[in-house]
Write a protein that holds these residues in place. Structure first.
Motif, PDB file in Angstrom:
ATOM      1  N   ILE A   1       1.077  -1.129   0.129  1.00 22.93           N
ATOM      2  CA  ILE A   1      -0.126  -0.150   0.093  1.00 22.93           C
ATOM      3  C   ILE A   1       0.859   1.285  -0.194  1.00 22.93           C
ATOM      4  O   ILE A   1       0.933   2.020  -0.914  1.00 22.93           O
ATOM      5  CB  ILE A   1      -0.903  -0.050   1.194  1.00 22.93           C
ATOM      6  CG1 ILE A   1      -1.872  -1.156   1.391  1.00 22.93           C
ATOM      7  CG2 ILE A   1      -1.816   1.117   1.155  1.00 22.93           C
ATOM      8  CD1 ILE A   1      -2.773  -1.215   2.537  1.00 22.93           C
TER       9      ILE A   1
ATOM     10  N   SER B   1      -7.593   2.629   8.675  1.00 23.79           N
ATOM     11  CA  SER B   1      -8.338   1.719   7.760  1.00 23.79           C
ATOM     12  C   SER B   1      -9.414   0.997   8.588  1.00 23.79           C
ATOM     13  O   SER B   1      -9.414   1.012   9.834  1.00 23.79           O
ATOM     14  CB  SER B   1      -7.348   0.585   7.372  1.00 23.79           C
ATOM     15  OG  SER B   1      -8.120  -0.431   6.599  1.00 23.79           O
TER      16      SER B   1
ATOM     17  N   ASP C   1      -1.831  -4.801   1.947  1.00 25.76           N
ATOM     18  CA  ASP C   1      -3.286  -5.241   2.249  1.00 25.76           C
ATOM     19  C   ASP C   1      -3.227  -6.486   1.876  1.00 25.76           C
ATOM     20  O   ASP C   1      -2.728  -7.005   0.734  1.00 25.76           O
ATOM     21  CB  ASP C   1      -4.008  -4.479   0.996  1.00 25.76           C
ATOM     22  CG  ASP C   1      -5.643  -4.670   1.187  1.00 25.76           C
ATOM     23  OD1 ASP C   1      -5.924  -5.631   1.847  1.00 25.76           O
ATOM     24  OD2 ASP C   1      -6.363  -3.873   0.593  1.00 25.76           O
TER      25      ASP C   1
ATOM     26  N   ILE D   1      -4.739  -5.355   7.225  1.00 21.58           N
ATOM     27  CA  ILE D   1      -3.990  -4.711   6.885  1.00 21.58           C
ATOM     28  C   ILE D   1      -2.548  -5.185   7.680  1.00 21.58           C
ATOM     29  O   ILE D   1      -2.670  -5.407   8.818  1.00 21.58           O
ATOM     30  CB  ILE D   1      -3.990  -2.989   7.155  1.00 21.58           C
ATOM     31  CG1 ILE D   1      -5.301  -2.634   6.289  1.00 21.58           C
ATOM     32  CG2 ILE D   1      -2.752  -2.353   6.485  1.00 21.58           C
ATOM     33  CD1 ILE D   1      -4.970  -3.006   4.804  1.00 21.58           C
TER      34      ILE D   1
END
Length: 210
Positions: free
Chosen positions: A9, A21, A66, A71
């Protein structure tokens, strides 16, 4: 758990850019050259998702990946003697800032080298995790380097030094895949707990609104 796809990411160098997130964030930490990149690649079933380096201490950023259901945050390695004091202090501040933002962290995977006893830096990391009340799992890497007959003995010794008990440590090998199934099962449990807690919080918020 089946990880179908994993992708990079972003990298960040300070707290103002920490990733936020809706997905649970699982952090991976450990001393330099403990095998963080290798175990990330093993979990992702990819050889070059996380870049490995022949020079310990090269990772100076937090790298986010990801993994679909979660994550993964790859934290800078610690404890490399040839790094300057100023760099060590910079990394320490980054780590403190990251762990202080515990609302964004679901779980921490702490790596140790199964061949060696934990260092003072490893003990300091355990203290960090305890002080911030962060749930964590210790994973012993490079199990293929010592032979299966010695794994139990080494895990027990490491557990005693870290005062967490050897039964809670997962021995692994990124080379052979040893222990990967147990680590994935642990991640499954972590995500189940996170989702249960998240669902409970939503129900409580809806009840309060009513």
């Amino acid at each position: 758990m089946i990880i179908k796809e994993a992708k990079f990411i972003t990298s960040v160098a300070d707290k103002k850019n920490f990733l936020v997130s809706d997905k649970p964030i699982i952090a991976v930490c450990g001393k330099s050259n403990v095998g963080k990149s290798s175990i990330i690649n093993c979990l992702a079933n990819r050889k070059k998702l996380a870049r490995t380096s022949v020079t310990p201490g090269r990772t100076r950023l937090i790298n986010y990946f990801d993994f679909g259901e979660f994550i993964l945050a790859d934290l800078p390695g610690y404890g490399f003697a040839k790094v300057s004091d100023s760099e060590k202090q910079k990394w320490a501040r980054l780590m403190e800032d990251f762990f202080a933002y515990k609302e964004g962290i679901c779980h921490v995977i702490m790596l140790v080298d199964i061949r060696h006893d934990p260092t003072k830096d490893d003990l300091s990391m355990i203290s960090y995790l305890h002080s911030y009340a962060l749930p964590f799992t210790v994973v012993a890497t490079k199990a293929d380097k010592i032979g299966k007959t010695k794994i139990f003995e080494r895990v027990k010794s490491i557990g005693n030094i870290l005062t967490i008990g050897g039964q809670s440590i997962i021995p692994t090998s990124s080379e052979t895949g040893y222990g990967k199934d147990k680590l994935l099962a642990k991640l499954d449990t972590v995500l189940e707990i996170f989702n249960d807690d998240f669902y409970t919080e939503e129900i409580e918020e809806e009840t309060e609104e009513e």
